[in-house]
Scaffold this motif. Structure first.
Motif, PDB file in Angstrom:
ATOM      1  N   PRO A 192      12.136  20.317  34.233  1.00  0.00           N
ATOM      2  CA  PRO A 192      11.463  19.674  33.092  1.00  0.00           C
ATOM      3  C   PRO A 192      11.012  20.847  32.039  1.00  0.00           C
ATOM      4  O   PRO A 192      10.689  22.147  32.285  1.00  0.00           O
ATOM      5  N   ASP A 193      10.822  20.519  30.806  1.00  0.00           N
ATOM      6  CA  ASP A 193      10.410  21.592  29.585  1.00  0.00           C
ATOM      7  C   ASP A 193       8.734  21.895  30.015  1.00  0.00           C
ATOM      8  O   ASP A 193       8.131  21.161  30.479  1.00  0.00           O
ATOM      9  N   LEU A 194       8.483  23.050  29.949  1.00  0.00           N
ATOM     10  CA  LEU A 194       7.195  23.422  29.902  1.00  0.00           C
ATOM     11  C   LEU A 194       6.686  23.891  28.585  1.00  0.00           C
ATOM     12  O   LEU A 194       7.337  24.013  27.712  1.00  0.00           O
ATOM     13  N   ALA A 195       5.501  24.238  28.663  1.00  0.00           N
ATOM     14  CA  ALA A 195       4.671  24.427  27.201  1.00  0.00           C
ATOM     15  C   ALA A 195       5.408  25.640  26.839  1.00  0.00           C
ATOM     16  O   ALA A 195       5.794  26.715  27.518  1.00  0.00           O
ATOM     17  N   PRO A 196       5.676  25.746  25.552  1.00  0.00           N
ATOM     18  CA  PRO A 196       6.047  26.881  24.735  1.00  0.00           C
ATOM     19  C   PRO A 196       5.239  28.010  24.673  1.00  0.00           C
ATOM     20  O   PRO A 196       4.069  27.822  24.856  1.00  0.00           O
ATOM     21  N   PRO A 197       5.874  28.974  24.775  1.00  0.00           N
ATOM     22  CA  PRO A 197       5.065  30.485  24.994  1.00  0.00           C
ATOM     23  C   PRO A 197       4.063  30.632  23.944  1.00  0.00           C
ATOM     24  O   PRO A 197       2.970  31.162  24.038  1.00  0.00           O
ATOM     25  N   ASP A 198       4.129  29.878  22.692  1.00  0.00           N
ATOM     26  CA  ASP A 198       3.176  29.893  21.668  1.00  0.00           C
ATOM     27  C   ASP A 198       2.232  28.777  21.669  1.00  0.00           C
ATOM     28  O   ASP A 198       1.670  28.207  20.534  1.00  0.00           O
ATOM     29  N   ALA A 199       2.137  28.085  22.858  1.00  0.00           N
ATOM     30  CA  ALA A 199       1.176  26.983  22.832  1.00  0.00           C
ATOM     31  C   ALA A 199      -0.358  27.396  23.068  1.00  0.00           C
ATOM     32  O   ALA A 199      -1.214  26.572  23.669  1.00  0.00           O
ATOM     33  N   ARG A 200      -0.604  28.608  22.808  1.00  0.00           N
ATOM     34  CA  ARG A 200      -1.861  29.115  23.054  1.00  0.00           C
ATOM     35  C   ARG A 200      -2.846  28.417  22.126  1.00  0.00           C
ATOM     36  O   ARG A 200      -2.684  28.263  20.825  1.00  0.00           O
ATOM     37  N   GLY A 201      -3.857  27.590  22.521  1.00  0.00           N
ATOM     38  CA  GLY A 201      -4.807  27.271  21.624  1.00  0.00           C
ATOM     39  C   GLY A 201      -4.614  25.489  21.565  1.00  0.00           C
ATOM     40  O   GLY A 201      -5.306  24.814  21.038  1.00  0.00           O
ATOM     41  N   HIS A 202      -3.532  25.144  22.194  1.00  0.00           N
ATOM     42  CA  HIS A 202      -3.423  23.725  22.423  1.00  0.00           C
ATOM     43  C   HIS A 202      -4.231  23.195  23.272  1.00  0.00           C
ATOM     44  O   HIS A 202      -5.018  23.693  24.220  1.00  0.00           O
ATOM     45  N   ILE A 203      -4.644  21.928  23.081  1.00  0.00           N
ATOM     46  CA  ILE A 203      -5.330  21.152  23.982  1.00  0.00           C
ATOM     47  C   ILE A 203      -4.616  20.444  24.994  1.00  0.00           C
ATOM     48  O   ILE A 203      -3.613  19.911  24.659  1.00  0.00           O
ATOM     49  N   ARG A 204      -4.859  20.645  26.462  1.00  0.00           N
ATOM     50  CA  ARG A 204      -3.984  20.255  27.396  1.00  0.00           C
ATOM     51  C   ARG A 204      -4.721  18.832  27.768  1.00  0.00           C
ATOM     52  O   ARG A 204      -6.036  18.719  28.080  1.00  0.00           O
ATOM     53  N   VAL A 205      -4.051  17.687  27.867  1.00  0.00           N
ATOM     54  CA  VAL A 205      -4.440  16.389  28.245  1.00  0.00           C
ATOM     55  C   VAL A 205      -4.006  16.016  29.653  1.00  0.00           C
ATOM     56  O   VAL A 205      -2.629  15.938  29.641  1.00  0.00           O
ATOM     57  N   CYS A 206      -4.690  15.865  30.490  1.00  0.00           N
ATOM     58  CA  CYS A 206      -4.137  15.674  31.870  1.00  0.00           C
ATOM     59  C   CYS A 206      -4.243  14.006  32.208  1.00  0.00           C
ATOM     60  O   CYS A 206      -5.275  13.776  32.438  1.00  0.00           O
ATOM     61  N   GLY A 207      -3.157  13.488  32.255  1.00  0.00           N
ATOM     62  CA  GLY A 207      -3.282  12.153  32.413  1.00  0.00           C
ATOM     63  C   GLY A 207      -2.487  11.449  31.013  1.00  0.00           C
ATOM     64  O   GLY A 207      -3.034  11.726  29.954  1.00  0.00           O
ATOM     65  N   LEU A 208      -1.866   9.999  31.422  1.00  0.00           N
ATOM     66  CA  LEU A 208      -1.430   9.410  30.182  1.00  0.00           C
ATOM     67  C   LEU A 208      -1.578   7.876  30.651  1.00  0.00           C
ATOM     68  O   LEU A 208      -0.774   7.394  31.343  1.00  0.00           O
ATOM     69  N   ASN A 209      -2.801   7.248  30.025  1.00  0.00           N
ATOM     70  CA  ASN A 209      -3.032   5.993  30.165  1.00  0.00           C
ATOM     71  C   ASN A 209      -3.512   5.548  28.653  1.00  0.00           C
ATOM     72  O   ASN A 209      -3.418   6.198  27.828  1.00  0.00           O
ATOM     73  N   ASP A 210      -3.886   4.329  28.873  1.00  0.00           N
ATOM     74  CA  ASP A 210      -4.390   3.757  27.324  1.00  0.00           C
ATOM     75  C   ASP A 210      -5.526   4.450  26.783  1.00  0.00           C
ATOM     76  O   ASP A 210      -5.199   4.779  25.510  1.00  0.00           O
ATOM     77  N   GLY A 211      -6.300   4.910  27.643  1.00  0.00           N
ATOM     78  CA  GLY A 211      -7.370   5.502  27.076  1.00  0.00           C
ATOM     79  C   GLY A 211      -7.069   7.161  26.509  1.00  0.00           C
ATOM     80  O   GLY A 211      -7.490   7.441  25.601  1.00  0.00           O
ATOM     81  N   ALA A 212      -6.036   7.729  27.420  1.00  0.00           N
ATOM     82  CA  ALA A 212      -5.689   9.234  27.000  1.00  0.00           C
ATOM     83  C   ALA A 212      -4.782   9.031  25.674  1.00  0.00           C
ATOM     84  O   ALA A 212      -5.100   9.872  24.920  1.00  0.00           O
ATOM     85  N   LEU A 213      -3.853   7.958  25.555  1.00  0.00           N
ATOM     86  CA  LEU A 213      -3.397   7.936  24.315  1.00  0.00           C
ATOM     87  C   LEU A 213      -4.134   7.694  23.109  1.00  0.00           C
ATOM     88  O   LEU A 213      -3.877   8.219  21.995  1.00  0.00           O
ATOM     89  N   GLY A 214      -5.120   7.000  23.350  1.00  0.00           N
ATOM     90  CA  GLY A 214      -6.275   7.153  22.019  1.00  0.00           C
ATOM     91  C   GLY A 214      -6.853   8.332  21.860  1.00  0.00           C
ATOM     92  O   GLY A 214      -6.920   8.977  20.789  1.00  0.00           O
TER      93      GLY A 214
END
Length: 103
Positions: free
Chosen positions: A1-23
């Motif tokens: 699977p693809d992993l975060a690109p090397p330039d992903a510094r400063g991204h916000i990591r969201v663990c979990g994908l449900n309706d609340g997370a989508l919002g």
């Protein structure tokens, strides 16, 4: 699977994908924040919506230290644990904290 690109510094990591997370992801995206979502069993409908936003989705378990490390947790601006299971959220947060303390 693809992993975060090397330039992903400063991204916000969201663990979990449900309706609340989508919002949350939609609000962050609207605020021009860079987001990476990590979920090992994402709902297909939500995954399509996230993909349509251009947000990267890693189909991996955020409960594994190797996944958090490979997803660039050390360069993350923030980590949001929004799984439906609160104990899983706590596990992810503690794991990320231990990982960050290694540096």
């Amino acid at each position: 699977p693809d992993l975060a690109p090397p330039d992903a510094r400063g991204h916000i990591r969201v663990c979990g994908l449900n309706d609340g997370a989508l919002g949350i992801v939609e609000q962050l995206h609207a605020a021009h924040q860079r987001v990476v979502v990590i979920d090992d069993l994402p709902d297909a409908r939500l995954a399509r919506i996230v993909a349509g936003l251009g947000v990267q989705l890693l189909n991996l378990s955020p409960q594994r230290s190797a996944v958090l490390e490979r997803a660039g947790i050390s360069g993350a601006a923030a980590l949001l644990c929004v799984e439906a299971d609160e104990l899983r959220n706590l596990d992810i947060a503690l794991l990320a904290h231990r990982f960050m303390k290694r540096y």
